[in-house]
Design a protein around this motif. Sequence first.
Motif, PDB file in Angstrom:
ATOM      1  N   GLY A 112       0.899  -1.151  -0.435  1.00 52.65           N
ATOM      2  CA  GLY A 112       0.137  -0.334  -0.203  1.00 52.65           C
ATOM      3  C   GLY A 112       0.879   1.450   0.241  1.00 52.65           C
ATOM      4  O   GLY A 112       0.719   2.276  -0.785  1.00 52.65           O
ATOM      5  N   ILE A 113       1.996   1.307   0.493  1.00 53.36           N
ATOM      6  CA  ILE A 113       2.794   2.388   0.501  1.00 53.36           C
ATOM      7  C   ILE A 113       3.564   2.594  -0.491  1.00 53.36           C
ATOM      8  O   ILE A 113       3.641   3.528  -0.892  1.00 53.36           O
ATOM      9  CB  ILE A 113       3.621   2.345   1.700  1.00 53.36           C
ATOM     10  CG1 ILE A 113       3.181   2.440   3.288  1.00 53.36           C
ATOM     11  CG2 ILE A 113       5.243   2.861   1.916  1.00 53.36           C
ATOM     12  CD1 ILE A 113       4.153   2.135   4.281  1.00 53.36           C
ATOM     13  N   VAL A 114       4.085   1.826  -0.982  1.00 54.19           N
ATOM     14  CA  VAL A 114       4.781   1.536  -2.450  1.00 54.19           C
ATOM     15  C   VAL A 114       3.880   2.187  -3.298  1.00 54.19           C
ATOM     16  O   VAL A 114       3.875   3.314  -4.281  1.00 54.19           O
ATOM     17  CB  VAL A 114       5.314   0.289  -3.373  1.00 54.19           C
ATOM     18  CG1 VAL A 114       5.632   0.645  -4.605  1.00 54.19           C
ATOM     19  CG2 VAL A 114       6.499   0.015  -2.194  1.00 54.19           C
ATOM     20  N   SER A 172       2.181   6.277  -7.603  1.00 56.67           N
ATOM     21  CA  SER A 172       1.047   6.275  -8.243  1.00 56.67           C
ATOM     22  C   SER A 172       0.769   7.812  -8.766  1.00 56.67           C
ATOM     23  O   SER A 172       1.188   8.071  -9.908  1.00 56.67           O
ATOM     24  CB  SER A 172      -0.508   5.767  -7.715  1.00 56.67           C
ATOM     25  OG  SER A 172      -0.562   4.311  -7.166  1.00 56.67           O
ATOM     26  N   PRO A 173       1.418   8.837  -8.005  1.00 58.12           N
ATOM     27  CA  PRO A 173       0.697   9.672  -8.346  1.00 58.12           C
ATOM     28  C   PRO A 173       1.794  10.223  -9.456  1.00 58.12           C
ATOM     29  O   PRO A 173       2.028  10.788 -10.263  1.00 58.12           O
ATOM     30  CB  PRO A 173       0.619  11.170  -6.704  1.00 58.12           C
ATOM     31  CG  PRO A 173       0.689  10.020  -6.052  1.00 58.12           C
ATOM     32  CD  PRO A 173       1.329   8.656  -6.521  1.00 58.12           C
ATOM     33  N   PHE A 174       3.382   9.573  -9.516  1.00 58.98           N
ATOM     34  CA  PHE A 174       4.225  10.026  -9.958  1.00 58.98           C
ATOM     35  C   PHE A 174       4.294   9.597 -11.268  1.00 58.98           C
ATOM     36  O   PHE A 174       4.506  10.097 -12.409  1.00 58.98           O
ATOM     37  CB  PHE A 174       5.485   9.472  -9.487  1.00 58.98           C
ATOM     38  CG  PHE A 174       6.003  10.897  -8.342  1.00 58.98           C
ATOM     39  CD1 PHE A 174       6.333  11.634  -8.092  1.00 58.98           C
ATOM     40  CD2 PHE A 174       6.162   9.973  -6.774  1.00 58.98           C
ATOM     41  CE1 PHE A 174       6.637  12.415  -6.549  1.00 58.98           C
ATOM     42  CE2 PHE A 174       6.002  10.778  -6.178  1.00 58.98           C
ATOM     43  CZ  PHE A 174       6.448  12.162  -5.772  1.00 58.98           C
ATOM     44  N   ALA A 194      -0.243   4.113 -13.776  1.00 61.18           N
ATOM     45  CA  ALA A 194      -1.462   3.510 -12.974  1.00 61.18           C
ATOM     46  C   ALA A 194      -1.531   1.322 -12.792  1.00 61.18           C
ATOM     47  O   ALA A 194      -1.101   0.719 -12.252  1.00 61.18           O
ATOM     48  CB  ALA A 194      -2.980   3.302 -12.849  1.00 61.18           C
ATOM     49  N   VAL A 195      -1.068   1.137 -14.036  1.00 66.54           N
ATOM     50  CA  VAL A 195      -1.040  -0.411 -14.472  1.00 66.54           C
ATOM     51  C   VAL A 195       0.916  -0.388 -13.792  1.00 66.54           C
ATOM     52  O   VAL A 195       1.463  -1.608 -13.598  1.00 66.54           O
ATOM     53  CB  VAL A 195      -0.461  -0.813 -15.819  1.00 66.54           C
ATOM     54  CG1 VAL A 195      -0.676  -2.105 -16.411  1.00 66.54           C
ATOM     55  CG2 VAL A 195      -2.349  -0.312 -16.136  1.00 66.54           C
ATOM     56  N   TYR A 196       1.422   0.518 -14.307  1.00 67.11           N
ATOM     57  CA  TYR A 196       3.274   0.296 -14.116  1.00 67.11           C
ATOM     58  C   TYR A 196       3.010   0.609 -11.960  1.00 67.11           C
ATOM     59  O   TYR A 196       4.435  -0.419 -11.717  1.00 67.11           O
ATOM     60  CB  TYR A 196       3.910   1.701 -14.139  1.00 67.11           C
ATOM     61  CG  TYR A 196       4.236   1.735 -15.502  1.00 67.11           C
ATOM     62  CD1 TYR A 196       4.059   0.342 -16.464  1.00 67.11           C
ATOM     63  CD2 TYR A 196       4.357   2.346 -16.853  1.00 67.11           C
ATOM     64  CE1 TYR A 196       4.161   0.710 -17.979  1.00 67.11           C
ATOM     65  CE2 TYR A 196       4.754   2.635 -18.013  1.00 67.11           C
ATOM     66  CZ  TYR A 196       5.073   1.414 -18.647  1.00 67.11           C
ATOM     67  OH  TYR A 196       4.969   1.177 -20.019  1.00 67.11           O
ATOM     68  N   LEU A 250       4.889  -1.891  -9.320  1.00 71.59           N
ATOM     69  CA  LEU A 250       6.005  -2.182  -9.280  1.00 71.59           C
ATOM     70  C   LEU A 250       5.474  -2.376  -7.886  1.00 71.59           C
ATOM     71  O   LEU A 250       6.292  -3.654  -7.129  1.00 71.59           O
ATOM     72  CB  LEU A 250       6.024  -0.815  -9.085  1.00 71.59           C
ATOM     73  CG  LEU A 250       7.324  -0.731  -7.616  1.00 71.59           C
ATOM     74  CD1 LEU A 250       8.425  -0.644  -8.135  1.00 71.59           C
ATOM     75  CD2 LEU A 250       7.257   0.912  -8.093  1.00 71.59           C
ATOM     76  N   SER A 251       4.500  -2.139  -6.987  1.00 72.05           N
ATOM     77  CA  SER A 251       3.803  -2.517  -5.646  1.00 72.05           C
ATOM     78  C   SER A 251       3.829  -4.109  -5.392  1.00 72.05           C
ATOM     79  O   SER A 251       4.814  -4.426  -4.546  1.00 72.05           O
ATOM     80  CB  SER A 251       2.431  -1.596  -5.261  1.00 72.05           C
ATOM     81  OG  SER A 251       1.292  -2.307  -5.695  1.00 72.05           O
TER      82      SER A 251
END
Length: 135
Positions: free
Chosen positions: A84-86, A91-93, A103-105, A109-110
């Motif tokens: 969740g933190i990742v 997400s915003p960046f 968003a998919v990236y 990543l998370s």
Amino acid sequence: KKKYHLFIFVVSFSISCLIGVSLYLFGEPIILLILGKSFGESVTVFKLISITLIPLTPVLMLLGNILIYSGFEKYYLIALIVNGIVLLISSPFLIKTFDVVGAVYSLALSMLVSILILFIFYLKTIKNIVNIVDV
């Protein structure tokens, strides 16, 4: 028991990779057939999801379930919190940089970070898991 875990991991990962590749190959005709040409721009997002999120999901679920059913649910909770933190940080960046594809990236990543954490905890607790199963 390690061989059994590895076998389940390989089978589930292989099946999900096959599903992901088949959706990647046939995703565009399926989207255009079902939704029409107005959704043609969503093909790239669908293809990206099919080659990233679909193969990673069973790995994440399998590692989490092994830890939960072995009594190490606190490690799964730690991985979910880090996930969740990742996701909140990236997400915003990534969305600002890559739009919807970001968003998919971010999700991929998370999930990768969570899989890495769960795998480290799995390796740390594998001796205890084998002892629990043997009893």
